[in-house]
Design a protein around this motif. Sequence first.
Motif, PDB file in Angstrom:
ATOM      1  N   HIS A   1      14.309   0.313   2.399  1.00  0.00           N
ATOM      2  CA  HIS A   1      14.000  -1.117   2.469  1.00  0.00           C
ATOM      3  C   HIS A   1      13.090  -1.417   3.661  1.00  0.00           C
ATOM      4  O   HIS A   1      12.167  -2.242   3.554  1.00  0.00           O
ATOM      5  N   SER A   2      13.351  -0.764   4.782  1.00  0.00           N
ATOM      6  CA  SER A   2      12.527  -1.005   5.965  1.00  0.00           C
ATOM      7  C   SER A   2      11.123  -0.447   5.793  1.00  0.00           C
ATOM      8  O   SER A   2      10.139  -1.044   6.246  1.00  0.00           O
ATOM      9  N   PHE A   3      11.004   0.713   5.146  1.00  0.00           N
ATOM     10  CA  PHE A   3       9.677   1.229   4.801  1.00  0.00           C
ATOM     11  C   PHE A   3       8.936   0.214   3.943  1.00  0.00           C
ATOM     12  O   PHE A   3       7.739  -0.066   4.146  1.00  0.00           O
ATOM     13  N   MET A   4       9.622  -0.355   2.977  1.00  0.00           N
ATOM     14  CA  MET A   4       9.004  -1.283   2.039  1.00  0.00           C
ATOM     15  C   MET A   4       8.534  -2.568   2.716  1.00  0.00           C
ATOM     16  O   MET A   4       7.589  -3.211   2.256  1.00  0.00           O
ATOM     17  N   MET A   5       9.173  -2.953   3.823  1.00  0.00           N
ATOM     18  CA  MET A   5       8.802  -4.164   4.539  1.00  0.00           C
ATOM     19  C   MET A   5       7.662  -3.951   5.529  1.00  0.00           C
ATOM     20  O   MET A   5       7.151  -4.908   6.108  1.00  0.00           O
ATOM     21  N   ALA A   6       7.265  -2.682   5.731  1.00  0.00           N
ATOM     22  CA  ALA A   6       6.269  -2.419   6.771  1.00  0.00           C
ATOM     23  C   ALA A   6       5.123  -1.520   6.342  1.00  0.00           C
ATOM     24  O   ALA A   6       4.039  -1.580   6.938  1.00  0.00           O
ATOM     25  N   ALA A  20       8.113  -6.453  -1.249  1.00  0.00           N
ATOM     26  CA  ALA A  20       7.238  -5.293  -1.075  1.00  0.00           C
ATOM     27  C   ALA A  20       6.036  -5.379  -2.010  1.00  0.00           C
ATOM     28  O   ALA A  20       4.911  -5.019  -1.624  1.00  0.00           O
ATOM     29  N   GLN A  21       6.253  -5.838  -3.217  1.00  0.00           N
ATOM     30  CA  GLN A  21       5.149  -5.992  -4.168  1.00  0.00           C
ATOM     31  C   GLN A  21       4.151  -7.030  -3.661  1.00  0.00           C
ATOM     32  O   GLN A  21       2.928  -6.849  -3.773  1.00  0.00           O
ATOM     33  N   ARG A  22       4.661  -8.100  -3.099  1.00  0.00           N
ATOM     34  CA  ARG A  22       3.785  -9.132  -2.535  1.00  0.00           C
ATOM     35  C   ARG A  22       2.979  -8.578  -1.360  1.00  0.00           C
ATOM     36  O   ARG A  22       1.764  -8.812  -1.257  1.00  0.00           O
ATOM     37  N   LEU A  23       3.633  -7.828  -0.482  1.00  0.00           N
ATOM     38  CA  LEU A  23       2.947  -7.254   0.673  1.00  0.00           C
ATOM     39  C   LEU A  23       1.894  -6.234   0.243  1.00  0.00           C
ATOM     40  O   LEU A  23       0.809  -6.175   0.816  1.00  0.00           O
ATOM     41  N   SER A  24       2.222  -5.437  -0.749  1.00  0.00           N
ATOM     42  CA  SER A  24       1.285  -4.434  -1.237  1.00  0.00           C
ATOM     43  C   SER A  24       0.025  -5.096  -1.793  1.00  0.00           C
ATOM     44  O   SER A  24      -1.103  -4.653  -1.525  1.00  0.00           O
ATOM     45  N   GLN A  41      -0.930   0.630  -2.543  1.00  0.00           N
ATOM     46  CA  GLN A  41      -0.252   0.948  -3.795  1.00  0.00           C
ATOM     47  C   GLN A  41       1.257   1.067  -3.577  1.00  0.00           C
ATOM     48  O   GLN A  41       1.703   1.646  -2.583  1.00  0.00           O
ATOM     49  N   LEU A  42       2.020   0.520  -4.503  1.00  0.00           N
ATOM     50  CA  LEU A  42       3.473   0.645  -4.512  1.00  0.00           C
ATOM     51  C   LEU A  42       3.866   1.141  -5.893  1.00  0.00           C
ATOM     52  O   LEU A  42       3.600   0.485  -6.899  1.00  0.00           O
ATOM     53  N   PHE A  43       4.498   2.324  -5.932  1.00  0.00           N
ATOM     54  CA  PHE A  43       4.772   2.990  -7.206  1.00  0.00           C
ATOM     55  C   PHE A  43       6.235   3.403  -7.251  1.00  0.00           C
ATOM     56  O   PHE A  43       6.750   4.006  -6.311  1.00  0.00           O
ATOM     57  N   LEU A  44       6.936   3.064  -8.345  1.00  0.00           N
ATOM     58  CA  LEU A  44       8.340   3.415  -8.514  1.00  0.00           C
ATOM     59  C   LEU A  44       8.522   4.293  -9.735  1.00  0.00           C
ATOM     60  O   LEU A  44       7.904   4.061 -10.784  1.00  0.00           O
ATOM     61  N   THR A  45       9.409   5.296  -9.609  1.00  0.00           N
ATOM     62  CA  THR A  45       9.702   6.207 -10.708  1.00  0.00           C
ATOM     63  C   THR A  45      11.108   6.768 -10.508  1.00  0.00           C
ATOM     64  O   THR A  45      11.722   6.567  -9.455  1.00  0.00           O
ATOM     65  N   SER A  46      11.585   7.482 -11.507  1.00  0.00           N
ATOM     66  CA  SER A  46      12.847   8.215 -11.350  1.00  0.00           C
ATOM     67  C   SER A  46      12.590   9.718 -11.343  1.00  0.00           C
ATOM     68  O   SER A  46      13.533  10.516 -11.353  1.00  0.00           O
ATOM     69  N   ASP A  47      11.328  10.102 -11.296  1.00  0.00           N
ATOM     70  CA  ASP A  47      10.932  11.510 -11.311  1.00  0.00           C
ATOM     71  C   ASP A  47      10.454  11.934  -9.922  1.00  0.00           C
ATOM     72  O   ASP A  47       9.371  11.513  -9.472  1.00  0.00           O
TER      73      ASP A  47
END
Length: 348
Positions: free
Chosen positions: A196-201, A227-231, A237-243
Amino acid sequence: MAKLLSANCRVSRFLQTFRSCPARGFSSVSLKGRSCLTLKDFTSEEIKKMLWVSADLKHRIKHENEYLPLLRGKSLAMIFEKRSTRTRMSTETGFALLGGHPCFLTTQDIHMGVNENNKDTAQVLSGLCDIILARVYCHSTLEELDKEASIPIINGLSDLYHPIQILADFLTLQEHYGSLNGLTVSWIGDGNNVLHSFMMAAAKMGIHLKIATPKGYEPEESVLQDAQRLSKQHGTQLFLTSDPMEAARDSNVLVTDTWVSMGQEDEKKKRLNDFRGYQITMQTGSVAKPDWTFLHCLPRKMEEVDDQVFYSSRSLVFPEAENRKWTIMGLMVSLLTDYNPKIPMIKF
């Protein structure tokens, strides 16, 4: 002799990260009197100022052997609901090194939350010390302390954020790569407070962030939206996956953390099963960029990363742990004084 040469090379590399870089107005950025509960509350310029101060203190104290009693006469209350190695040692020794007096307080030492509510504790400590660092279970505890205290509050870890860890990670990566802007960091693990802290900064520093979590362990939705707004705002780039392999591909930095945090011990068996395939190995790194490195906030367990990666030359975990000290020192100096660094602005 080999050890001496290696140390000299590290100092030289460290110096190169800030040599001949203009301050560009950062000297006017003041954080004095602020609290730090989450990096969400700070601009990119303010985070860079924190890191600049941290690098300055590290250079002047560690490499130039200067004594800087910037916090002489000041006292720090360290409230710890959770045990700690790095947070306690970095904060306690760092505050003392700057001439201040740290007071370590566990739930067995003070009445907070038992015989005295958080409001009263905050007001009492505001009259007895200059700053509070609290390592707590619930983020709401920090918010209440901050609301009621008249002195700065630092989040030493909560269930939602761990901002002081990310400052150490940023300084470590800045020292290693020479700049943060344009790096791709891949988080492979639990959607927890460190993530979460990575995502905020990250976006504020020009860092692209790729996240791999098992289904059901994604980051908090409200944090993701921020995080999406900040990106979008900062063009990263902000990318989410389960892989995990998909997240690691073309990344500069692979990061993980414990899969079973303090207070989650009853979930251990289920979590270990759900995180199968998430261990970081050289195979994970094989799809990353040639210069890939590894971070872990520690303590580490074998299921999270194997020895081949953890003890390799790609691992920055021990410089990262040391930088917990310099960045918490930089943060405390920034919140308590109008100190401006003497070294040129470091590259970001």
